[in-house]
Design a protein around this motif. Structure first.
Motif, PDB file in Angstrom:
ATOM      1  N   VAL A 392       0.829  -1.206   0.000  1.00  0.00           N
ATOM      2  CA  VAL A 392       0.000   0.000   0.000  1.00  0.00           C
ATOM      3  C   VAL A 392       0.859   1.249   0.000  1.00  0.00           C
ATOM      4  O   VAL A 392       1.964   1.244   0.521  1.00  0.00           O
ATOM      5  N   PRO A 395       2.719   3.180  -6.098  1.00  0.00           N
ATOM      6  CA  PRO A 395       2.767   2.131  -7.108  1.00  0.00           C
ATOM      7  C   PRO A 395       3.927   1.175  -6.826  1.00  0.00           C
ATOM      8  O   PRO A 395       4.981   1.594  -6.346  1.00  0.00           O
ATOM      9  N   THR A 418      -2.893  -2.754  -2.823  1.00  0.00           N
ATOM     10  CA  THR A 418      -4.133  -2.067  -2.445  1.00  0.00           C
ATOM     11  C   THR A 418      -4.024  -0.572  -2.657  1.00  0.00           C
ATOM     12  O   THR A 418      -3.218   0.087  -2.018  1.00  0.00           O
ATOM     13  N   TRP A 419      -4.841  -0.030  -3.538  1.00  0.00           N
ATOM     14  CA  TRP A 419      -4.887   1.417  -3.718  1.00  0.00           C
ATOM     15  C   TRP A 419      -5.986   2.003  -2.846  1.00  0.00           C
ATOM     16  O   TRP A 419      -7.131   1.538  -2.886  1.00  0.00           O
ATOM     17  N   TRP A 420      -5.645   3.011  -2.107  1.00  0.00           N
ATOM     18  CA  TRP A 420      -6.636   3.771  -1.344  1.00  0.00           C
ATOM     19  C   TRP A 420      -5.970   5.020  -0.799  1.00  0.00           C
ATOM     20  O   TRP A 420      -4.818   5.300  -1.153  1.00  0.00           O
ATOM     21  N   ASP A 515      -5.496  11.234  -8.525  1.00  0.00           N
ATOM     22  CA  ASP A 515      -4.484  10.307  -9.015  1.00  0.00           C
ATOM     23  C   ASP A 515      -4.676  10.097 -10.515  1.00  0.00           C
ATOM     24  O   ASP A 515      -5.812  10.062 -10.991  1.00  0.00           O
ATOM     25  N   ARG A 530       0.104  10.861  -8.219  1.00  0.00           N
ATOM     26  CA  ARG A 530      -0.687  12.068  -7.974  1.00  0.00           C
ATOM     27  C   ARG A 530      -0.624  13.025  -9.161  1.00  0.00           C
ATOM     28  O   ARG A 530       0.414  13.163  -9.805  1.00  0.00           O
TER      29      ARG A 530
HETATM   30  O1  PRX Z   1      -1.294   8.436  -4.940  1.00  0.00           O
HETATM   31  C1  PRX Z   1      -1.950   7.398  -4.245  1.00  0.00           C
HETATM   32  C2  PRX Z   1      -0.953   6.673  -3.363  1.00  0.00           C
HETATM   33  O2  PRX Z   1      -1.060   7.275  -2.097  1.00  0.00           O
HETATM   34  C3  PRX Z   1      -2.038   8.307  -2.096  1.00  0.00           C
HETATM   35  C4  PRX Z   1      -2.768   8.373  -0.792  1.00  0.00           C
HETATM   36  O3  PRX Z   1      -1.883   8.694   0.230  1.00  0.00           O
HETATM   37  P1  PRX Z   1      -2.352   8.640   1.735  1.00  0.00           P
HETATM   38  O4  PRX Z   1      -3.622   9.385   1.893  1.00  0.00           O
HETATM   39  O5  PRX Z   1      -1.213   9.054   2.560  1.00  0.00           O
HETATM   40  O6  PRX Z   1      -2.698   7.130   2.009  1.00  0.00           O
HETATM   41  C5  PRX Z   1      -1.704   6.156   1.855  1.00  0.00           C
HETATM   42  C6  PRX Z   1      -2.187   4.845   2.393  1.00  0.00           C
HETATM   43  C7  PRX Z   1      -3.534   4.436   1.986  1.00  0.00           C
HETATM   44  C8  PRX Z   1      -2.930   7.974  -3.247  1.00  0.00           C
HETATM   45  O7  PRX Z   1      -3.637   9.093  -3.714  1.00  0.00           O
HETATM   46  N1  PRX Z   1      -1.273   5.239  -3.269  1.00  0.00           N
HETATM   47  C9  PRX Z   1      -1.816   4.596  -2.229  1.00  0.00           C
HETATM   48  N2  PRX Z   1      -1.884   3.270  -2.467  1.00  0.00           N
HETATM   49  C10 PRX Z   1      -1.379   3.058  -3.696  1.00  0.00           C
HETATM   50  C11 PRX Z   1      -1.000   4.312  -4.214  1.00  0.00           C
HETATM   51  N3  PRX Z   1      -0.471   4.437  -5.450  1.00  0.00           N
HETATM   52  C12 PRX Z   1      -0.327   3.311  -6.189  1.00  0.00           C
HETATM   53  N4  PRX Z   1      -0.663   2.086  -5.744  1.00  0.00           N
HETATM   54  C13 PRX Z   1      -1.183   1.895  -4.519  1.00  0.00           C
HETATM   55  N5  PRX Z   1      -1.476   0.673  -4.099  1.00  0.00           N
END
Ligand code: PRX
Length: 661
Positions: A392, A395, A418-420, A515, A530
């Motif tokens: 997480v 990328p 996991t993207w979030w 994103d 981002r």
């Molecule tokens: O750009 C994406 C990246 O982290 C951002 C969110 O950051 P934050 O709110 O600090 O939360 C991080 C933990 C959930 C997103 O807008 N991001 C998060 N997960 C991924 C990711 N980019 C690519 N792949 C992921 N699995």
């Protein structure tokens, strides 16, 4: 052996898709491919499946109230208590002797809390907070490192209906002050210090400094982590020793406060486009249900597991997947205080072996560091207890994915990418490990019930393979409800781009996570990063504006522009281009003052990799800094993109020369 290895590497390099083993699928929490369709057809009632993972004081009738978009409400007529769900119910259900939190300090000291232990201490600390004057809805700030008292304090707050605002311990005094001021927080729980690479850090000094910047009085509770190794700060009149408070309440119980599902559970500050951090508001019902559901469906957590998310609780990942999700499901969650390379680079694998960890969840930046250190470190340890791996925060490129798959998962564990975001409360895009084929480099399809797509600037879906912007068309239970005290900014930041903001029709509202992304023929989404002025440094989210304003605050600095440059371990690193005022020298001392300025305003995580002094910044004729160019220079690209629209093209070569020094 060497031949086998080379052959294996070559095979892995070519392999583009991976399926979970039959053995994994046979035991997985979710295995039915039909779940995607089931959720789609029953939306939003499908979310009852998440709601059902919790115990409610009053059962909800209405799943979603979308009458006032984008202020969606979930399970709104239900009531519950998050601490009850994470602690009491497991004690009542006969699991009181199961380990809830297993903690290991950097020096190897350990602590174990069964659900019964957790119940006792959460109650005692909740009673202590009440005695200090904390009332329902008061925001309590928790500025703490990875000690068990942090989740205990979170749950104690939840028990009495006081939202917590956890500030990452690595943030500076100033960052603490800003967040406490913004939340009008009159209570702070902090810690004397903690260990980092063998050093006992003085955390209380930072907390005290942060408090000095506030206009209002604060009652502070201090956890004694360091004992005799502490830094000898005495406690002032408004400061209380955690252990003493808890001892005074020995055996006391506090009834869990019945909270409305939409009542705030916590605030979490995160970085955005402007210099001011945003207070993301999460709720008791929707957030907790969503954290529990995704922990169940994606992390495949079972109560008997030992589960380890190696994040810090100071970030959203730790909130959802060290504390709330795992404890709501009644599993054993592991917490580790220190860094992965202390005392040696096999520290994490030592812990996996020692505690027979079943599930391991970390960030790609850590995986890139492990790769760099080499496979001999995990090879020293028995990692056969692992069943599932996750990543997480940023990328993950296919090479790092495959390294993780082979050297940590020993080719037996599925990986969930996991993207979030802080704002989404829980995972949004990833494969379900017991269902889906994995494609290294792509997070996967949106989870069941999540309507995410990739669109162009007009909001039209892009063709497979084309880059576009990620959007989410329907609400979900874990979503942020607003930005603290700032509904307008909430709309501006997340909705305005793709919504008709004057409409009452929820179909006209689209969430924009900021994103970039691509989607393939199978609906798998690859996140590109981002598209706003936010950097992702070692999985930490940092606003360029925040860093710029810290640099401009340094005496002698006239102007600054901060961009991200590629970095093989951190993912992105901070590059600062700085113009000095007349009469100041661009020497080492100046550089050090700038770095210190950033560390003071934000923390060491925002430390510039390079400070590049320049007489001018490349600007367009309309006066906008051309950041793209600065990024290209940071990445050492020799052939720069179009510079003809610059007002001052001559400056480019000079900056390039300085950046190479
Ligand atoms: O750009 C994406 C990246 O982290 C951002 C969110 O950051 P934050 O709110 O600090 O939360 C991080 C933990 C959930 C997103 O807008 N991001 C998060 N997960 C991924 C990711 N980019 C690519 N792949 C992921 N699995």
């Amino acid at each position: 052996m060497v031949d086998d290895d080379t052959e294996l590497e070559a095979r892995l390099e070519e392999q583009e898709t991976f399926d979970p083993s039959e053995e994994f699928v046979a035991q997985a929490n979710v295995t039915d491919e039909g779940i995607y369709e089931e959720f789609e057809e029953n939306w939003p009632e499908c979310w009852d499946r998440a709601g059902k993972l919790l115990d409610w004081d009053t059962r909800y009738d209405e799943i979603l109230d979308d009458s006032n978009p984008p202020f969606y409400e979930w399970f709104a007529d239900g009531t519950l208590n998050a601490a009850y769900n994470c602690v009491d119910r497991h004690v009542e259900n006969g699991d009181k002797n199961r380990v809830a939190i297993k903690w290991e300090g950097e020096l190897g000291d350990t602590r174990t809390y069964t659900y019964q232990d957790l119940y006792r201490e959460v109650n005692e600390f909740a009673a202590a907070l009440r005695d200090l004057g904390v009332e329902e809805d008061d925001v309590v700030t928790l500025y703490m490192p990875m000690v068990p008292e942090l989740p205990i304090a979170m749950l104690a707050c939840a028990r009495i209906g006081a939202p917590h605002s956890v500030v990452f311990a690595g943030f500076s005094a100033e960052a603490l002050g800003t967040r406490m001021r913004s939340a009008d927080s009159e209570y702070l729980v902090t810690c004397d210090g903690y260990y980092r690479r063998g050093d006992a850090l003085d955390h209380l000094a930072k907390a005290n400094e942060g408090l000095e910047s506030l206009d209002h009085d604060v009652e502070t509770v201090v956890v004694d982590r360091l004992g005799d190794a502490g830094h000898g700060h005495g406690l002032t009149e408004n400061q209380h020793d955690y252990a003493e408070l808890v001892a005074e309440q020995s055996g006391n119980r506090v009834d869990p406060v019945e909270r409305g599902a939409e009542d705030m559970l916590f605030l979490m500050y995160t970085s955005g486009t402007t210099g001011q951090p945003k207070g993301v508001k999460h709720t008791t019902g929707g957030y907790l249900a969503y954290a529990a559901w995704t922990t169940h469906a994606v992390l495949d957590v079972k109560p008997r597991d030992t589960y380890w998310c190696a994040a810090d609780i100071g970030w959203i990942t730790g909130h959802s997947y060290i504390v709330y999700g795992p404890l709501a499901l009644g599993t054993t969650t592991l917490m580790y205080e220190g860094t992965p390379d202390y005392p040696e680079r096999d520290r994490l694998w030592e812990l996996v072996e020692k505690y027979s960890v079943d599930i391991f969840y970390t960030a790609p930046t850590a995986i890139r560091a492990f790769m760099k250190w080499g496979s001999k470190f995990p090879e020293r340890r028995d990692l056969s207890s692992l069943r599932l791996l996750g990543t997480v925060g940023e990328p993950i490129n296919p090479r790092a994915w495959k390294w993780y798959y082979r050297h940590i998962g020993e080719e037996e564990c599925p990986i969930v990418d996991t993207w979030w975001q802080t704002e989404t409360g829980g995972m949004m895009i990833t494969t379900l490990p017991g269902v889906g084929t994995m494609k290294p480099g792509s997070a996967g399809p949106p989870l069941p019930g999540i309507d995410a797509t990739v669109v162009d600037t007009k909001g039209e879906p892009v063709e497979a393979g084309r880059a576009g912007y990620l959007t989410v068309d329907e609400p979900w239970p874990g979503m942020l409800r607003t930005l603290y005290n700032n509904d307008e900014r909430f709309i501006d930041e997340y909705w305005r781009e793709y919504s008709d903001v004057d409409s009452d029709d929820p179909d006209d509202w689209v969430y924009f996570p900021e994103d970039g992304a691509k989607i393939d023929e199978d609906g798998y989404i690859t996140i590109l990063g981002r598209v706003d002025d936010v950097l992702n440094v070692s999985g930490h989210r940092l606003g360029t504006m925040e860093i710029e304003s810290a640099i401009v605050g340094v005496e002698g600095v006239a102007e600054a522009a901060v961009v991200g440059g590629e970095h093989d371990v951190k993912g992105e690193a901070v590059y600062a281009y700085v113009i000095l005022e007349d009469g100041y020298d661009d020497d080492e001392e100046m550089r050090e003052r700038i770095v210190a300025g950033v560390e003071d305003a934000i923390g060491p995580i925002a430390r510039p990799e390079q400070v590049i002094f320049t007489p001018e910044l490349p600007k367009t004729r309309s006066g906008k800094i051309m950041r793209r160019l600065l990024e290209e220079i940071a990445n050492g690209e020799e052939e720069l993109g179009d510079t003809t629209t610059l007002r001052n093209p001559d400056v480019v070569e000079e900056i390039q020369r300085k950046a190479q020094r």
